[in-house]
Design a protein around this motif. Structure first.
Motif, PDB file in Angstrom:
ATOM      1  N   VAL A 202      -7.863  -4.909   7.694  1.00  0.00           N
ATOM      2  CA  VAL A 202      -7.982  -3.561   5.952  1.00  0.00           C
ATOM      3  C   VAL A 202      -9.006  -3.531   5.455  1.00  0.00           C
ATOM      4  N   ALA A 203      -8.982  -2.267   4.662  1.00  0.00           N
ATOM      5  CA  ALA A 203     -10.954  -2.792   4.087  1.00  0.00           C
ATOM      6  C   ALA A 203     -10.831  -1.453   3.454  1.00  0.00           C
ATOM      7  N   PRO A 204     -11.919  -1.798   2.207  1.00  0.00           N
ATOM      8  CA  PRO A 204     -11.697  -0.664   1.636  1.00  0.00           C
ATOM      9  C   PRO A 204     -12.124   0.431   2.526  1.00  0.00           C
ATOM     10  N   MET A 205     -11.616   1.375   1.777  1.00  0.00           N
ATOM     11  CA  MET A 205     -11.844   3.069   2.458  1.00  0.00           C
ATOM     12  C   MET A 205     -13.501   3.508   2.154  1.00  0.00           C
ATOM     13  N   PRO A 206     -14.009   4.524   3.199  1.00  0.00           N
ATOM     14  CA  PRO A 206     -15.024   5.011   2.906  1.00  0.00           C
ATOM     15  C   PRO A 206     -15.638   5.906   2.134  1.00  0.00           C
ATOM     16  N   GLU A 207     -16.380   5.415   1.450  1.00  0.00           N
ATOM     17  CA  GLU A 207     -16.828   6.209   0.466  1.00  0.00           C
ATOM     18  C   GLU A 207     -17.333   7.901   0.216  1.00  0.00           C
ATOM     19  N   GLY A 208     -16.190   8.270  -0.938  1.00  0.00           N
ATOM     20  CA  GLY A 208     -16.022  10.364  -0.351  1.00  0.00           C
ATOM     21  C   GLY A 208     -14.875  10.303   0.650  1.00  0.00           C
ATOM     22  N   MET A 209     -14.580   9.743   1.215  1.00  0.00           N
ATOM     23  CA  MET A 209     -13.936  10.046   2.177  1.00  0.00           C
ATOM     24  C   MET A 209     -12.669  10.458   2.268  1.00  0.00           C
ATOM     25  N   LEU A 210     -11.526  11.809   2.283  1.00  0.00           N
ATOM     26  CA  LEU A 210      -9.894  11.887   2.424  1.00  0.00           C
ATOM     27  C   LEU A 210      -9.063  10.875   2.699  1.00  0.00           C
ATOM     28  N   PHE A 211      -7.729  10.834   2.359  1.00  0.00           N
ATOM     29  CA  PHE A 211      -7.649  10.320   3.105  1.00  0.00           C
ATOM     30  C   PHE A 211      -6.735  10.600   4.483  1.00  0.00           C
ATOM     31  N   THR A 212      -6.806  11.622   4.822  1.00  0.00           N
ATOM     32  CA  THR A 212      -6.963  11.918   6.371  1.00  0.00           C
ATOM     33  C   THR A 212      -7.337  11.471   7.373  1.00  0.00           C
ATOM     34  N   GLY A 213      -9.240  11.772   6.367  1.00  0.00           N
ATOM     35  CA  GLY A 213     -10.402  10.982   7.439  1.00  0.00           C
ATOM     36  C   GLY A 213     -10.435   9.424   7.853  1.00  0.00           C
ATOM     37  N   ALA A 214      -9.994   9.174   6.864  1.00  0.00           N
ATOM     38  CA  ALA A 214      -9.679   7.422   6.846  1.00  0.00           C
ATOM     39  C   ALA A 214      -8.199   7.039   7.520  1.00  0.00           C
ATOM     40  N   ALA A 215      -7.695   7.878   7.867  1.00  0.00           N
ATOM     41  CA  ALA A 215      -6.489   7.401   8.526  1.00  0.00           C
ATOM     42  C   ALA A 215      -6.704   7.963  10.054  1.00  0.00           C
TER      43      ALA A 215
ATOM     44  N   VAL B 282       1.132  -1.126  -0.112  1.00  0.00           N
ATOM     45  CA  VAL B 282       0.232  -0.041   0.027  1.00  0.00           C
ATOM     46  C   VAL B 282       0.430   0.953  -0.150  1.00  0.00           C
ATOM     47  N   HIS B 283       0.487   1.774  -0.942  1.00  0.00           N
ATOM     48  CA  HIS B 283       1.160   3.770  -0.716  1.00  0.00           C
ATOM     49  C   HIS B 283       0.524   4.151  -0.175  1.00  0.00           C
ATOM     50  N   LEU B 284       1.010   4.634   1.189  1.00  0.00           N
ATOM     51  CA  LEU B 284       0.244   5.481   2.361  1.00  0.00           C
ATOM     52  C   LEU B 284      -0.041   7.128   1.613  1.00  0.00           C
ATOM     53  N   ARG B 285      -0.676   7.666   1.956  1.00  0.00           N
ATOM     54  CA  ARG B 285      -0.772   8.852   2.073  1.00  0.00           C
ATOM     55  C   ARG B 285      -1.206   9.833   3.665  1.00  0.00           C
ATOM     56  N   ALA B 286      -1.587   8.772   4.260  1.00  0.00           N
ATOM     57  CA  ALA B 286      -1.842   9.443   5.574  1.00  0.00           C
ATOM     58  C   ALA B 286      -2.503   8.611   6.411  1.00  0.00           C
ATOM     59  N   ALA B 287      -1.001   9.079   7.770  1.00  0.00           N
ATOM     60  CA  ALA B 287      -1.291   7.930   9.229  1.00  0.00           C
ATOM     61  C   ALA B 287      -1.955   8.629  10.292  1.00  0.00           C
ATOM     62  N   GLY B 288      -2.928   7.623  10.874  1.00  0.00           N
ATOM     63  CA  GLY B 288      -3.247   8.456  12.157  1.00  0.00           C
ATOM     64  C   GLY B 288      -2.069   8.045  13.028  1.00  0.00           C
ATOM     65  N   VAL B 289      -2.532   8.870  14.684  1.00  0.00           N
ATOM     66  CA  VAL B 289      -1.220   8.573  15.507  1.00  0.00           C
ATOM     67  C   VAL B 289      -1.854   8.446  16.827  1.00  0.00           C
ATOM     68  N   ASN B 290      -1.918   7.693  17.537  1.00  0.00           N
ATOM     69  CA  ASN B 290      -1.790   7.197  18.600  1.00  0.00           C
ATOM     70  C   ASN B 290      -1.139   6.848  19.709  1.00  0.00           C
TER      71      ASN B 290
END
Length: 316
Positions: A111-124, A30-38
Motif C-alpha cells: 500500500v502506498a500514496p496514490m499517484p499525484e492527480g490520479m482518480l480513485f478509479t484509475g488508481a484502483a 482505509v475508506h475505499l472509494r474504488a476496487a479493482g477486479v482481477n
C-alpha cells in the motif's frame, strides 16, 4: 459497512452488511472509494485458497483498491488520516478484502500514496496487474533490440507488459483480434499486432519474421497452448515466461529455451515506482468497465467469461 463477500467457498458473492474493522497497533483503516477486479478474485470465491492459507468467513472478495486513510492505530507513522492511498488490501485470515467500504492495512503491506492527480478509479485499476507486468518483464530480462511477443496483451497484465517492454526498447508484438484492440495495442507501443484467431500463432509469426522472437510473455495459455508457440522462439537463447505456471522448465532448457513460471510479489516500493511512471505519463492503464459495488457479481462473471478488455473497476 457494505461489502461483497461469500459465506463459504463456492457460494455466490453477495452484498452484505458487515462490521467496520478497527485498526490495531501498526494498522490503519482505509475508506475505499474504488476496487479493482482481477481474475484471482473469482478464483478465491470458488475456493482456490481453501486448505492453503488460513481464512475467515464471511470472506470479503477483492485485493486491489484506492481510497483515503480514515484512522490509524498505535505506532503508525508513515500514513495519516485524509491521505490518498492505493494498493492491495486482501487479508484472508480476517476475511477482509477490497470489495468493501473499509479495509485494513499495515506499513508492511503493498500500500502506498496514490499517484499525484490520479482518480480513485484509475488508481484502483493499477496494483495487482501492473505490478505483475512489471515483475514479469524484469524476470524475462527484456532489453532493447529484442523482439517480444505478448500473448493475452489486451488484458489487465498484458496492456502494462506491452508498455514496459516497449519502454525498455524492445520491439513488441501483441496479440489482438478486434481492430479496435489492435489500434490500442499500437498506441501503447506495440510495433506489430497479430490476430491470434486467424490461424496457428507460430505460423503467423514466422510468415512475417522468419527469425522468430526472442521472448514470449504468455499470460493466458495452458501447456498445450505454449507448446504451439515454441516453433517461433529463438533457440538457443530464447525465453518463455508464463503467469499460468504451466511450463516444464527442464524440458525447455533441453530445447535451448529459458522457461520462467512467474509468480508476482507486490510491494509498497514497487507501487511508488509505478506512481512515478504514471505521473511521468510513461504508463497508462485502460479501464474497460466500471460498475457499482452491488453489481460486483455480474462484473466478476463478465471478467470470467472473457468479455473484458483492460481493467474492471468497482465504484464504492
Amino acid at each position: 459497512m457494505r461489502a461483497i463477500a461469500v459465506a463459504e467457498f463456492g457460494a455466490p458473492p453477495e452484498l452484505m452488511d458487515l462490521p467496520v474493522p478497527e485498526p490495531g497497533p501498526g494498522e490503519f483503516l482505509v475508506h475505499l472509494r474504488a476496487a479493482g477486479v482481477n481474475p484471482f478474485d473469482w478464483k478465491v470465491a470458488e475456493g482456490i485458497l481453501g486448505g492453503v492459507v488460513q481464512h475467515g468467513f464471511p470472506l470479503i472478495l477483492g485485493n486491489d483498491g484506492a481510497g483515503t486513510v480514515h484512522s490509524v492505530g498505535e505506532g503508525v507513522t508513515g500514513f495519516h488520516p485524509g491521505q490518498k492511498v492505493y494498493g492491495q488490501f486482501m487479508r484472508l485470515p480476517l476475511g477482509l478484502g477490497s470489495y468493501s467500504e473499509y479495509a485494513l492495512a499495515t506499513a508492511e503491506d503493498a500500500v502506498a500514496p496514490m499517484p499525484e492527480g490520479m482518480l480513485f478509479t484509475g488508481a484502483a485499476a493499477v496494483p495487482t496487474a501492473t505490478m505483475a507486468a512489471f515483475g514479469l518483464v524484469e524476470a524475462a530480462k527484456v532489453d532493447a533490440g529484442q523482439c517480444v511477443l505478448v500473448v493475452g496483451a489486451t488484458g489487465g497484465v498484458g496492456q502494462s507488459a506491452v508498455q514496459f517492454a516497449a519502454d525498455r526498447g524492445a520491439r513488441v508484438i501483441a496479440t489482438a483480434a478486434d481492430p479496435r484492440d489492435q489500434a490500442w495495442m499500437r498506441r501503447l507501443g506495440a510495433e506489430d499486432v497479430v490476430d491470434h484467431t486467424a490461424g496457428p500463432l507460430a505460423e503467423l509469426l514466422l510468415e512475417g519474421r522468419p527469425e522468430g522472437v526472442h521472448t514470449v510473455l504468455d499470460l493466458v495459455d495452458d501447456a498445450a497452448g505454449v507448446a504451439r508457440i515454441l516453433p517461433a522462439v529463438h533457440r538457443p537463447g530464447g525465453t518463455v515466461a508464463s503467469t499460468q505456471g504451466v511450463l516444464d522448465v527442464a524440458d525447455l532448457a533441453r530445447r535451448g529455451i529459458t522457461g520462467i513460471n512467474f509468480r508476482s510479489r507486490g510491494s509498497a516500493a514497487l507501487l511508488r515506482t509505478l506512481a512515478d511512471l504514471l505521473a511521468a505519463d510513461r504508463l497508462h492503464v485502460h479501464i474497460d468497465h466500471e460498475a457499482d459495488l452491488a453489481d460486483a457479481p455480474s462484473a466478476l462473471e463478465r471478467l470470467r467469461a472473457g468479455r473484458a478488455r483492460g481493467k474492471t473497476v468497482l465504484l464504492i
